[in-house]
Design a protein around this motif. Structure first.
Motif, mmCIF file in Angstrom:
data_model
loop_
_atom_site.group_PDB
_atom_site.id
_atom_site.type_symbol
_atom_site.label_atom_id
_atom_site.label_comp_id
_atom_site.label_asym_id
_atom_site.label_seq_id
_atom_site.Cartn_x
_atom_site.Cartn_y
_atom_site.Cartn_z
ATOM 1 N N UNK A 438 0.841 -1.193 0.000
ATOM 2 C CA UNK A 438 0.000 0.000 0.000
ATOM 3 C C UNK A 438 0.880 1.248 0.000
ATOM 4 N N UNK A 439 0.589 2.152 -0.912
ATOM 5 C CA UNK A 439 1.389 3.366 -1.021
ATOM 6 C C UNK A 439 2.549 3.218 -1.974
ATOM 7 N N UNK A 449 10.238 -0.736 -5.359
ATOM 8 C CA UNK A 449 11.241 -1.630 -4.779
ATOM 9 C C UNK A 449 12.196 -0.865 -3.861
ATOM 10 N N UNK A 450 12.528 0.361 -4.233
ATOM 11 C CA UNK A 450 13.403 1.182 -3.394
ATOM 12 C C UNK A 450 12.731 1.479 -2.061
ATOM 13 N N UNK A 451 11.430 1.814 -2.102
ATOM 14 C CA UNK A 451 10.676 2.064 -0.876
ATOM 15 C C UNK A 451 10.633 0.809 -0.015
ATOM 16 N N UNK A 452 10.472 -0.351 -0.652
ATOM 17 C CA UNK A 452 10.447 -1.633 0.058
ATOM 18 C C UNK A 452 11.781 -1.874 0.775
ATOM 19 N N UNK A 453 12.871 -1.557 0.102
ATOM 20 C CA UNK A 453 14.202 -1.754 0.691
ATOM 21 C C UNK A 453 14.385 -0.888 1.922
ATOM 22 N N UNK A 454 13.988 0.388 1.843
ATOM 23 C CA UNK A 454 14.148 1.288 2.989
ATOM 24 C C UNK A 454 13.262 0.864 4.157
ATOM 25 N N UNK A 455 12.085 0.344 3.866
ATOM 26 C CA UNK A 455 11.202 -0.119 4.944
ATOM 27 C C UNK A 455 11.819 -1.307 5.680
#
Length: 581
Positions: A438-439, A449-455
């Motif tokens: 989501x988001x 994928x970049x957002x997933x990595x930072x999370x």
């Protein structure tokens, strides 16, 4: 007819006279004396009326739901509360969350138990009472009798029932509690700031107070308390009180009589880049919070390596999680059992041992035990794995959420940590198999994928765990003959994973691999944050290696999802002998 609370108080104090539920007289002299005293106290030591939101019901629901649940459920609920307000692992909930002193005290004792600062490990009425009774009586913030009376009422199942459906009331209570407590904090802050200026005209102090309270309010509202106001004075960190339940460096060093031996991942090539392995549980000095990437093309053996890492850490006495967005739970269990049977029971297969001895089992035999016609023996080996794992104090936690996104995985890890505070490492299989969260950007896969990595990196730090993430590589560049060395930008979709990681290993088939049964693999040490070092058994210390070890060669036994060979230590020793200086 009962009078309103404060009117009744005035009657009890003799300021008003009451007859049959009606106020019939005012004691003017007494009222004037009280008002004059109040004006004097207001001026000298302001602490009078502050407009507050009434959140007692919501606080009672939260505390009652936890205390009336089983310990495992209570831990998960308390974890949800801490997560809702953004409190990091090891940090305490803010006292301003609770409006009454007795609730504040009970909540603190629950929180201290949750983060491991009390002798009791279970969140239950008896455990919390025992913990409160054990502290120095001069430290009591409420009397022991009031504490016991209130917690007993909150722990009574009838109390939570009186508020309605426990599940829906819990969610509503969290939301209202957050909104109202921040509103109350805001009003209280404005009032106290004004009073601070009356007693001390130093504007800087008032502004600092406002800033501190504002950060706390923003943190409570946005669910990011753990990220607010965490600045540490280095002098305090060395010899003072660094806060967050940490020992200062002077005390930490003086108490470190023997260096803690890290627990090996079972893969020397990995241990080399992460300070010898994963740190064992160590109170007051967290050391985990690292993200490690194991990247390879499909079919190379990422899952087998991930299983071997998890099993080896559990064999070393750690609590380890394994999350899979690809395999179902029984498939994961088969690989772990096969690996541990070889590591803990016998390095020889059961068919190569005498009938009175046990051996290891393969993944295939666990998938189709009936085909072996030796179900009794295999069952005995599997049972022995459980016994041996318990003997070394290891624990494996497995979850395979279907269609999971990164948020589902992070919440699963939070739940694991809530129920098992000693959790030290998690293996996530696989980064690219996760669903769109989501988001996440619907049009830009790379950004998602970049957002997933930072999370994931943030979650590792929040939970104080070492997180091993299995990732997919592009086809181009991952053939051993295609280039001298694979590059970080060959991780599929994004190289952000490598940027935020502590270590990244790119794995491909070895160009010298002619033996298809063992499959030799090249492990490239593509990203290392810090030194390369290995545990020196004779000295009992971590020893840094000279130079940089760029590539290791390993082989995997796919029948047991285990490491067969690793030339890392051998190559480092050979290099050291050829160049001792």
């Amino acid at each position: 007819m009962s009078l309103p609370f404060y009117i009744q108080k005035a009657v009890d104090l003799g300021l008003l006279a009451e007859n049959e539920g009606k106020i019939v007289e005012v004691n003017k002299d007494a009222v004037e004396t009280v008002m004059a005293s109040a004006r004097l106290v207001e001026k000298l030591q302001p602490s009078t009326i502050i407009e507050r939101e009434d959140t007692l019901n919501q606080e009672a629901i939260v505390l009652s739901r936890c205390l009336s649940s089983s310990s495992g459920v209570a831990r998960e609920l308390w974890s949800q509360l801490r997560t809702a307000f953004g409190v990091g692992h090891g940090q305490e909930l803010p006292e301003n969350l609770w409006s009454s002193q007795v609730f504040r005290t009970i909540a603190k004792e629950i929180d201290m138990t949750f983060i491991g600062e009390r002798t009791g490990k279970t969140i239950s009425k008896n455990s919390i009472i025992t913990g409160y009774e054990s502290i120095v009586k001069q430290s009591y913030s409420v009397s022991f009798s009031d504490f016991c009376e209130t917690i007993s009422e909150l722990a009574d199942p009838e109390t939570i029932k009186s508020f309605g459906d426990a599940e829906s009331e819990w969610n509503t209570a969290l939301d209202i509690l957050k909104q109202k407590r921040v509103s109350s904090l805001f009003k209280e802050t404005l009032y106290l700031s004004n009073q601070l200026l009356k007693t001390d005209p130093n504007l800087n102090k008032a502004l600092e107070f406002l800033h501190e309270r504002t950060l706390e309010g923003i943190g409570m509202l946005s669910g990011s308390i753990g990220n607010q106001g965490q600045v540490v004075d280095l002098t305090q960190a060395i010899v003072g009180d660094p806060g967050a339940g940490r020992l200062n460096w002077a005390d930490y060093i003086l108490n470190a009589r023997i260096q803690d031996q890290p627990v090996s991942t079972g893969v020397p090539a990995f241990d080399l880049d992460i300070e010898g392995g994963v740190a064992p549980p160590r109170p007051h000095m967290p050391r985990a919070g690292r993200l490690m990437i194991i990247a390879a093309r499909t079919g190379v053996g990422k899952t087998a390596l991930g299983v071997h890492v998890a099993a080896s850490l559990a064999k070393g006495g750690l609590t380890v999680g394994f999350l899979s967005a690809e395999l179902e739970i029984r498939s994961i269990e088969e690989r772990l059992i096969a690996n541990l049977s070889k590591a803990l029971v016998n390095p020889f297969h059961w068919r190569r041992t005498t009938p009175d001895k046990l051996g290891y089992v393969t993944v295939g035999e666990l998938e189709l035990p009936g085909a072996t016609k030796a179900q009794d023996r295999i069952a005995q080996i599997v049972a022995e794995v459980s016994i041996r794992l318990d003997q070394v104090n290891g624990k494996m936690l497995i979850e395979a959420p279907w269609g999971a996104c990164v948020d589902t995985c992070i919440n699963t890890m939070r739940s694991m940590k809530a129920k098992n505070p000693e959790l030290r490492a998690v293996v996530l299989d696989r980064f690219h198999a996760l669903a769109r969260h989501k988001g996440g950007s619907a049009s830009n896969t790379s950004a998602m994928l970049e957002d997933r990595a930072y999370r994931l990196m943030t979650a590792a730090k929040e939970l104080d765990i070492d997180l091993f993430v299995l990732a997919q590589m592009n086809r181009i560049g991952m053939d051993a003959n295609s280039s001298a060395e694979p590059q970080l930008n060959e991780i599929r979709g994004t190289d952000a994973l490598a940027h935020v990681s502590h270590a990244t290993w790119l794995i491909r088939k070895s160009k010298d691999d002619d033996d298809k049964s063992s499959r030799k693999l090249e492990v490239w040490h593509s990203k290392v944050r810090g030194r390369q070092s290995l545990w020196e058994e004779r000295e009992g210390i971590l020893e840094s290696i000279k130079g940089f070890h760029e590539k290791s060669v390993i082989s995997i036994d796919y029948e047991t999802a285990s490491l067969e060979s690793d030339d890392t230590i051998q190559e480092i020793k050979a290099r050291k002998q050829s160049n001792p200086f």
